[in-house]
Design a protein around this motif. Structure first.
Motif, PDB file in Angstrom:
ATOM      1  N   PHE A 121      -7.117 -17.390  -1.323  1.00 31.16           N
ATOM      2  CA  PHE A 121      -8.304 -16.786  -1.573  1.00 31.16           C
ATOM      3  C   PHE A 121      -9.345 -17.617  -1.269  1.00 31.16           C
ATOM      4  O   PHE A 121     -10.629 -17.275  -1.522  1.00 31.16           O
ATOM      5  N   LEU A 122      -9.082 -18.704  -0.611  1.00 32.17           N
ATOM      6  CA  LEU A 122     -10.365 -19.500   0.093  1.00 32.17           C
ATOM      7  C   LEU A 122     -10.326 -19.564   1.668  1.00 32.17           C
ATOM      8  O   LEU A 122      -9.387 -20.002   2.095  1.00 32.17           O
ATOM      9  N   THR A 123     -11.370 -19.113   2.052  1.00 29.29           N
ATOM     10  CA  THR A 123     -11.475 -19.136   3.730  1.00 29.29           C
ATOM     11  C   THR A 123     -12.008 -20.477   4.237  1.00 29.29           C
ATOM     12  O   THR A 123     -12.814 -21.214   3.383  1.00 29.29           O
ATOM     13  N   ARG A 124     -11.868 -20.729   5.438  1.00 29.91           N
ATOM     14  CA  ARG A 124     -12.343 -21.954   5.990  1.00 29.91           C
ATOM     15  C   ARG A 124     -13.948 -22.079   5.835  1.00 29.91           C
ATOM     16  O   ARG A 124     -14.343 -23.247   5.692  1.00 29.91           O
ATOM     17  N   ILE A 155      -7.925 -26.404   2.719  1.00 29.23           N
ATOM     18  CA  ILE A 155      -8.332 -25.259   3.222  1.00 29.23           C
ATOM     19  C   ILE A 155      -9.789 -24.759   3.408  1.00 29.23           C
ATOM     20  O   ILE A 155     -10.233 -24.193   4.414  1.00 29.23           O
ATOM     21  N   GLY A 156     -10.819 -25.181   2.494  1.00 24.88           N
ATOM     22  CA  GLY A 156     -11.994 -24.902   2.592  1.00 24.88           C
ATOM     23  C   GLY A 156     -12.818 -25.871   1.803  1.00 24.88           C
ATOM     24  O   GLY A 156     -12.499 -27.095   1.730  1.00 24.88           O
ATOM     25  N   ARG A 157     -14.072 -25.446   1.620  1.00 26.89           N
ATOM     26  CA  ARG A 157     -15.169 -26.220   0.907  1.00 26.89           C
ATOM     27  C   ARG A 157     -14.788 -26.142  -0.438  1.00 26.89           C
ATOM     28  O   ARG A 157     -14.731 -25.270  -1.089  1.00 26.89           O
ATOM     29  N   VAL A 158     -15.074 -27.230  -1.121  1.00 24.71           N
ATOM     30  CA  VAL A 158     -15.126 -27.281  -2.760  1.00 24.71           C
ATOM     31  C   VAL A 158     -16.321 -28.045  -3.380  1.00 24.71           C
ATOM     32  O   VAL A 158     -16.689 -28.773  -2.929  1.00 24.71           O
ATOM     33  N   ARG A 207      -7.868  -9.504  -1.380  1.00 25.45           N
ATOM     34  CA  ARG A 207      -8.785 -10.449  -0.726  1.00 25.45           C
ATOM     35  C   ARG A 207      -7.951 -11.284   0.188  1.00 25.45           C
ATOM     36  O   ARG A 207      -8.389 -11.998   0.913  1.00 25.45           O
ATOM     37  N   ILE A 208      -6.581 -11.183   0.080  1.00 19.01           N
ATOM     38  CA  ILE A 208      -5.754 -12.231   0.969  1.00 19.01           C
ATOM     39  C   ILE A 208      -5.777 -11.835   2.246  1.00 19.01           C
ATOM     40  O   ILE A 208      -5.544 -10.677   2.624  1.00 19.01           O
ATOM     41  N   PRO A 209      -5.959 -12.768   3.244  1.00 18.40           N
ATOM     42  CA  PRO A 209      -6.025 -12.490   4.776  1.00 18.40           C
ATOM     43  C   PRO A 209      -4.419 -12.237   5.093  1.00 18.40           C
ATOM     44  O   PRO A 209      -3.417 -12.758   4.480  1.00 18.40           O
ATOM     45  N   ALA A 232     -19.247 -18.611  -4.634  1.00 23.78           N
ATOM     46  CA  ALA A 232     -17.735 -19.350  -4.679  1.00 23.78           C
ATOM     47  C   ALA A 232     -16.877 -18.070  -4.649  1.00 23.78           C
ATOM     48  O   ALA A 232     -17.030 -17.027  -5.425  1.00 23.78           O
ATOM     49  N   ALA A 233     -15.820 -18.220  -4.317  1.00 26.67           N
ATOM     50  CA  ALA A 233     -14.775 -17.556  -3.890  1.00 26.67           C
ATOM     51  C   ALA A 233     -13.791 -17.407  -5.486  1.00 26.67           C
ATOM     52  O   ALA A 233     -13.391 -16.105  -5.835  1.00 26.67           O
TER      53      ALA A 233
END
Length: 360
Positions: free
Chosen positions: A87-90, A113-116, A215-217, A142-143
């Motif tokens: 659920f979190l993209t780059r 995985i991505g930003r926090v 939403r899952i890639p 935010a995701a």
């Protein structure tokens, strides 16, 4: 053999009627001719166990049809990775509310995985409390928002979930899952290792909202994609058959106790009595602020570490197990999960009073 007073933080105490049922059926499940440890996960017998377990959990938590229930492996630690992978993209960001060591670990995995965005943390206060709603600094882009509902190491617990608006809410509920009623409809995803209140180690329960799966890639490793497990009803690979069987028995036991409202009342009574004993004098000191205290993990200190060492030795000699605090913080920790009887709490209080009288 006499059972001890089991205050372990996890794997934790199981209900005696459940243990007796396991013992009765260990050699041979009724009408099956073999043990639950020997049956195929593709058999009708296990399909029935799995369905009944899911249905009992859906009833106990009033899980809406919009949410799937999964029985996975890897513990909460694997979920720390699976949630952001799915659920979190780059180029995306996720909000994390940090209230202890386990939420710290979740942040570490998400950052791969991505930003926090750390929406709030009480680390500078040694995680002695839960952040107030007014302290949350949520990113509107935010995701999802991730929080840990109960902190076993520091003995704090969210009284209710944070308000996050329309942003999907994700919860690591491992250490207070099934300890109280919960509005599952508020969550996009909720996960919990079973080894506190739900069963033995080896199975992780995940409840995920159907529309969030969209939403899952694509391109994720098969076993790390929630859609794999939804599509195959937790049967894509060999599931933890025995652990799921025990979870089913625990859920049956909880239903017989009157459900989660009755369980919550019992938890409040047990914790209330123990906290009252801690607060009754100056010898014992609770480590969590009073309005953030956990009903599952009661953490406290004595006047000095030497006395704590004596306390733990004498406690063990008197049949109390699992009382040392986590190795990272020390002190004393009494875990009061659902299956711990009130008799164990009262026995601990008597021991504490006697110890204080002799060592104050």
């Amino acid at each position: 053999m006499k059972r001890c007073h089991n205050f372990n933080a996890g794997p934790a105490v199981l209900p005696v009627p459940v243990l007796e049922r396991i013992r009765e059926e260990m050699l041979c499940l009724p009408g099956v001719g073999m043990s639950v440890l020997e049956i195929s996960h593709r058999s009708k017998t296990f399909e029935t166990i799995l369905s009944e377990t899911e249905n009992r959990l859906r009833r106990l938590l009033n899980v809406p049809e919009t949410h799937h229930i999964l029985f996975l492996q890897g513990g909460a630690s694997l979920q720390f990775s699976m949630v952001p992978l799915n659920f979190l993209t780059r180029d995306g960001v996720a909000d994390y509310i940090v209230t202890g060591s386990w939420s710290e670990k979740a942040v570490e995995e998400a950052r791969k995985i991505g930003r926090v965005n750390i929406a709030a943390t009480t680390k500078e206060e040694n995680y002695a409390r839960i952040p107030n709603q007014s302290e949350l600094r949520l990113d509107p882009q935010a995701a999802y928002v991730h929080f840990t509902s109960n902190n076993t190491i520091f003995g704090t617990q969210w009284p209710t979930e944070p308000e996050v608006g329309t942003t999907p809410l994700v919860c690591d509920a491992s250490s207070d899952f099934l300890s109280r009623p919960l509005d599952v409809s508020k969550y996009a995803l909720l996960y919990a290792g079973a080894q506190k209140n739900a069963g033995p180690a080896g199975v992780t329960i995940v409840i995920v909202r159907e529309d969030w799966l969209e939403r899952i890639p694509g391109g994720l490793p098969t076993m790390l994609d929630y859609r794999t497990h939804v599509k195959h009803r937790s049967l894509y690979n060999t599931p933890p058959v025995f652990a799921i069987y025990v979870v089913g028995l625990v859920l049956e036991y909880l239903e017989a106790q009157g459900g989660l409202a009755a369980v919550a009342a019992a938890s409040a009574e047990k914790a209330g009595k123990l906290y009252a004993a801690i607060d009754s004098g100056s010898f014992y000191r609770g480590t969590a602020e009073r309005n953030s205290r956990s009903l599952m993990n009661v953490c406290f200190r004595l006047p000095n570490p030497d006395l704590e060492a004596v306390f733990l030795r004498e406690a063990a000699a008197n049949g109390f197990e699992g009382l040392p605090g986590h190795r990272s913080v020390g002190g004393i920790r009494a875990s009061l999960y659902n299956a711990l009887p009130m008799e164990s709490v009262l026995a601990l209080i008597d021991f504490m009073r006697d110890f204080a009288r002799r060592h104050a």
